[in-house]
Design a protein around this motif. Structure first.
Motif, PDB file in Angstrom:
ATOM      1  N   PHE A  46     -12.739  56.221 -95.934  1.00  0.00           N
ATOM      2  CA  PHE A  46     -13.418  55.061 -96.503  1.00  0.00           C
ATOM      3  C   PHE A  46     -12.470  53.866 -96.547  1.00  0.00           C
ATOM      4  O   PHE A  46     -12.854  52.742 -96.195  1.00  0.00           O
ATOM      5  CB  PHE A  46     -13.912  55.395 -97.903  1.00  0.00           C
ATOM      6  N   THR A  47     -11.229  54.102 -96.980  1.00  0.00           N
ATOM      7  CA  THR A  47     -10.236  53.028 -97.021  1.00  0.00           C
ATOM      8  C   THR A  47      -9.997  52.449 -95.641  1.00  0.00           C
ATOM      9  O   THR A  47      -9.967  51.227 -95.453  1.00  0.00           O
ATOM     10  CB  THR A  47      -8.910  53.552 -97.607  1.00  0.00           C
ATOM     11  N   ALA A  48      -9.839  53.322 -94.647  1.00  0.00           N
ATOM     12  CA  ALA A  48      -9.592  52.863 -93.279  1.00  0.00           C
ATOM     13  C   ALA A  48     -10.771  52.065 -92.740  1.00  0.00           C
ATOM     14  O   ALA A  48     -10.589  51.047 -92.055  1.00  0.00           O
ATOM     15  CB  ALA A  48      -9.307  54.059 -92.376  1.00  0.00           C
ATOM     16  N   VAL A  49     -11.999  52.496 -93.072  1.00  0.00           N
ATOM     17  CA  VAL A  49     -13.195  51.793 -92.586  1.00  0.00           C
ATOM     18  C   VAL A  49     -13.290  50.400 -93.204  1.00  0.00           C
ATOM     19  O   VAL A  49     -13.608  49.412 -92.519  1.00  0.00           O
ATOM     20  CB  VAL A  49     -14.458  52.615 -92.890  1.00  0.00           C
ATOM     21  N   VAL A  50     -13.000  50.286 -94.499  1.00  0.00           N
ATOM     22  CA  VAL A  50     -13.071  48.979 -95.165  1.00  0.00           C
ATOM     23  C   VAL A  50     -12.009  48.041 -94.585  1.00  0.00           C
ATOM     24  O   VAL A  50     -12.288  46.862 -94.308  1.00  0.00           O
ATOM     25  CB  VAL A  50     -12.888  49.131 -96.684  1.00  0.00           C
ATOM     26  N   LEU A  51     -10.788  48.537 -94.394  1.00  0.00           N
ATOM     27  CA  LEU A  51      -9.744  47.698 -93.791  1.00  0.00           C
ATOM     28  C   LEU A  51     -10.137  47.286 -92.375  1.00  0.00           C
ATOM     29  O   LEU A  51      -9.894  46.139 -91.966  1.00  0.00           O
ATOM     30  CB  LEU A  51      -8.416  48.454 -93.775  1.00  0.00           C
ATOM     31  N   ALA A  52     -10.739  48.201 -91.632  1.00  0.00           N
ATOM     32  CA  ALA A  52     -11.214  47.855 -90.296  1.00  0.00           C
ATOM     33  C   ALA A  52     -12.307  46.789 -90.363  1.00  0.00           C
ATOM     34  O   ALA A  52     -12.369  45.886 -89.517  1.00  0.00           O
ATOM     35  CB  ALA A  52     -11.732  49.103 -89.579  1.00  0.00           C
ATOM     36  N   GLY A  53     -13.167  46.885 -91.387  1.00  0.00           N
ATOM     37  CA  GLY A  53     -14.175  45.844 -91.581  1.00  0.00           C
ATOM     38  C   GLY A  53     -13.553  44.493 -91.844  1.00  0.00           C
ATOM     39  O   GLY A  53     -14.054  43.463 -91.365  1.00  0.00           O
ATOM     40  N   GLY A  54     -12.447  44.469 -92.611  1.00  0.00           N
ATOM     41  CA  GLY A  54     -11.733  43.214 -92.821  1.00  0.00           C
ATOM     42  C   GLY A  54     -11.199  42.646 -91.523  1.00  0.00           C
ATOM     43  O   GLY A  54     -11.275  41.432 -91.277  1.00  0.00           O
ATOM     44  N   LEU A  55     -10.678  43.509 -90.664  1.00  0.00           N
ATOM     45  CA  LEU A  55     -10.178  43.053 -89.365  1.00  0.00           C
ATOM     46  C   LEU A  55     -11.314  42.492 -88.510  1.00  0.00           C
ATOM     47  O   LEU A  55     -11.140  41.481 -87.816  1.00  0.00           O
ATOM     48  CB  LEU A  55      -9.488  44.210 -88.631  1.00  0.00           C
ATOM     49  N   VAL A  56     -12.477  43.124 -88.556  1.00  0.00           N
ATOM     50  CA  VAL A  56     -13.631  42.633 -87.788  1.00  0.00           C
ATOM     51  C   VAL A  56     -14.055  41.249 -88.288  1.00  0.00           C
ATOM     52  O   VAL A  56     -14.370  40.355 -87.489  1.00  0.00           O
ATOM     53  CB  VAL A  56     -14.798  43.631 -87.874  1.00  0.00           C
ATOM     54  N   LEU A  57     -14.075  41.065 -89.610  1.00  0.00           N
ATOM     55  CA  LEU A  57     -14.440  39.760 -90.163  1.00  0.00           C
ATOM     56  C   LEU A  57     -13.465  38.667 -89.725  1.00  0.00           C
ATOM     57  O   LEU A  57     -13.837  37.488 -89.678  1.00  0.00           O
ATOM     58  CB  LEU A  57     -14.477  39.833 -91.692  1.00  0.00           C
ATOM     59  N   MET A  58     -12.239  39.032 -89.435  1.00  0.00           N
ATOM     60  CA  MET A  58     -11.230  38.042 -89.049  1.00  0.00           C
ATOM     61  C   MET A  58     -11.395  37.535 -87.620  1.00  0.00           C
ATOM     62  O   MET A  58     -10.816  36.497 -87.279  1.00  0.00           O
ATOM     63  CB  MET A  58      -9.825  38.643 -89.187  1.00  0.00           C
ATOM     64  N   ILE A  59     -12.139  38.229 -86.804  1.00  0.00           N
ATOM     65  CA  ILE A  59     -12.198  37.875 -85.380  1.00  0.00           C
ATOM     66  C   ILE A  59     -12.876  36.520 -85.210  1.00  0.00           C
ATOM     67  O   ILE A  59     -14.058  36.352 -85.522  1.00  0.00           O
ATOM     68  CB  ILE A  59     -12.974  38.944 -84.584  1.00  0.00           C
ATOM     69  N   PRO A  60     -12.156  35.523 -84.689  1.00  0.00           N
ATOM     70  CA  PRO A  60     -12.770  34.206 -84.453  1.00  0.00           C
ATOM     71  C   PRO A  60     -13.563  34.209 -83.152  1.00  0.00           C
ATOM     72  O   PRO A  60     -13.345  35.057 -82.275  1.00  0.00           O
ATOM     73  CB  PRO A  60     -11.567  33.273 -84.370  1.00  0.00           C
TER      74      PRO A  60
END
Length: 458
Positions: A46-60
């Motif tokens: 779950f932690t890894a998925v949420v952090l990955a979601g943060g990385l996805v949100l960062m993609i310009p």
């Protein structure tokens, strides 16, 4: 139409900043949803998925087509150290039968992806960075408060944290919440001192700042308290001058500041009158925190505890760092040659990251890890002098917490160091490359933008 386009761009920048907040400071909210809301108790997936979601949100939307110049010296030092510890993990591991290489490689991959995405993110996120951080840290703090209220195992006097995986009272991580509170205090202070901040956001910053300070007291983490004291001292040193005091006094007698102070003062009085127990709780936390740390001072000086007959002793964390210092001293006197290459990846947990980088990874590890932090500290002090823009100023004071933790807790290979250091690599020391409209000083007109043009087919 122009206003609509600017509004859409602002929402896009806010999306990226939320992603950055999730990656750098997402653990308080992750623990809240994972443990308090019981979405996935104890789940690292779950932690890894949420952090990955943060990385996805960062993609310009301009990813790979438009890059921005980071601090190149810090970039190469940081990447070199990460490659060094990855090499040590596979070829010079200090732990017999080490089985966590897959997990650690995921952490390092997250750091490298985060750093790469930061280089793609536009400088214009500076416009919305502070408001998003204020809101993000406030929501995280409210989640912690809710968790404490609904946790039957937590009692007043314990450190404020969320119990992990239904464990005992010591299974939480108060450092994650103290970091969130420290970040929130810095962001709220910048929001309050910005001349262009409107009255509603100033009121929000005032309220959120009080919540952050309360949480900082409840977590009882020395590193965050020391960093906050250091931040206040440096802020006063670099910003408080006779002329500025006169300007500040003149500014305070205007209607809007007077209204803000009056509302804030009356609000605090009303709160403590209605909830006097909250005042007593905070007072007990402050006094117990001071008593415990004074005992460490007495122990270091070989004195007796104040008001009692027995000798003061170090607490567990301070004693552990004392043992780490003794270990390094013994190595220096009897096994100096071992520090050339170090003892190997994760050979010994010293609780002093700078010392562990030297002991486990040798001279090269100390030069790279110590060097990037020395550069970050240098640029942070320089930024505090000039206050070129909100984001650089925020990172400069945020780094003080990282600097204190170099000597107090953590390991040099942890993402809790490398996510913030990645932000420093991207934004610290390169403020002269930012466009003028983002700056509060007198920056260059250069945008610092490197346009990557795809090759045309022949």
């Amino acid at each position: 139409m122009a206003n609509f386009i600017r509004f859409v761009q602002t929402l896009d920048y806010m999306r990226m900043v939320v992603g950055i907040c999730i990656v750098v400071n997402g653990y308080p909210l992750i623990f809240f949803f994972r443990e308090t809301m019981k979405l996935a108790p104890g789940s690292t997936v779950f932690t890894a998925v949420v952090l990955a979601g943060g990385l996805v949100l960062m993609i310009p939307f301009t990813v790979l087509r438009r890059l921005y110049r980071p601090n190149m010296t810090m970039l190469w030092m940081g990447v070199s150290f990460l490659l060094l510890i990855i090499f040590y993990m596979f070829f010079f591991n200090g732990v017999p039968g080490f089985e966590d290489s897959g997990r650690d490689m995921i952490y390092f991959a997250y750091v490298l992806i985060f750093l790469f995405l930061l280089i793609n993110i536009p400088n214009d996120i500076i416009r919305v960075f502070i408001p998003i951080v204020v809101l993000f840290t406030l929501v995280s703090n409210l989640g912690l408060i809710y968790a404490l209220i609904t946790d039957p195992t937590w009692a007043i006097g314990q450190r404020a944290t969320i119990t992990l995986n239904n464990g005992d009272e010591g299974s939480g991580n108060p450092h994650a919440f103290s970091r969130n509170a420290f970040i929130g205090v810095v962001a709220c202070a910048i929001g309050l001192f910005r001349p262009q901040t409107n009255i509603f956001f100033k009121l929000l910053c005032f309220f959120a700042g009080l919540v952050n300070i309360a949480v900082l007291v409840l977590t009882q983490t020395r590193s965050a308290i020391v960093a906050l004291i250091l931040a206040v001292i440096l802020f006063m040193y670099f910003n408080v001058r006779p002329a500025q005091i006169r300007i500040a006094v003149r500014g305070l007698v205007k209607p809007v500041p007077i209204f803000i102070m009056a509302v804030g003062f009356l609000g605090v009085i009303y709160f403590f009158q209605r909830y006097f127990t909250a005042y007593l709780i905070l007072y007990d936390y402050v006094t117990s925190f001071m008593t415990r740390n004074l005992e460490n001072v007495y122990a270091l000086l070989g004195m007796k505890a104040q008001g009692v007959d027995y000798n003061a002793v170090l607490d567990d964390s301070a004693a552990n760092r004392s043992v780490s210092g003794i270990f390094l001293r013994n190595v220096l006197y009897g096994h100096l040659h071992m520090l050339i290459l170090g003892y190997g990846y994760k050979y010994l947990y010293l609780d002093v990251p700078l010392m562990e980088a030297f002991t486990n990874h040798g001279i090269l590890g100390l030069v790279l890890f110590g060097g990037i932090n020395a550069l970050a500290f240098y640029h942070a002090i320089r930024t505090m002098r000039t206050n070129p823009n909100d984001l650089s100023t925020f990172l400069a004071y945020f780094y003080l917490l990282i600097f204190v933790q170099l000597f107090t807790n953590g390991r040099p290979n942890e993402i809790s160091f490398w996510f913030p250091l990645s932000l420093m690599i991207r934004f610290i020391g390169v403020d002269h490359l930012f466009p003028a409209y983002l700056s509060t000083a007198s920056p260059s007109q250069n945008t610092g933008q490197l346009v990557v043009v795809p090759t045309q087919p022949v």
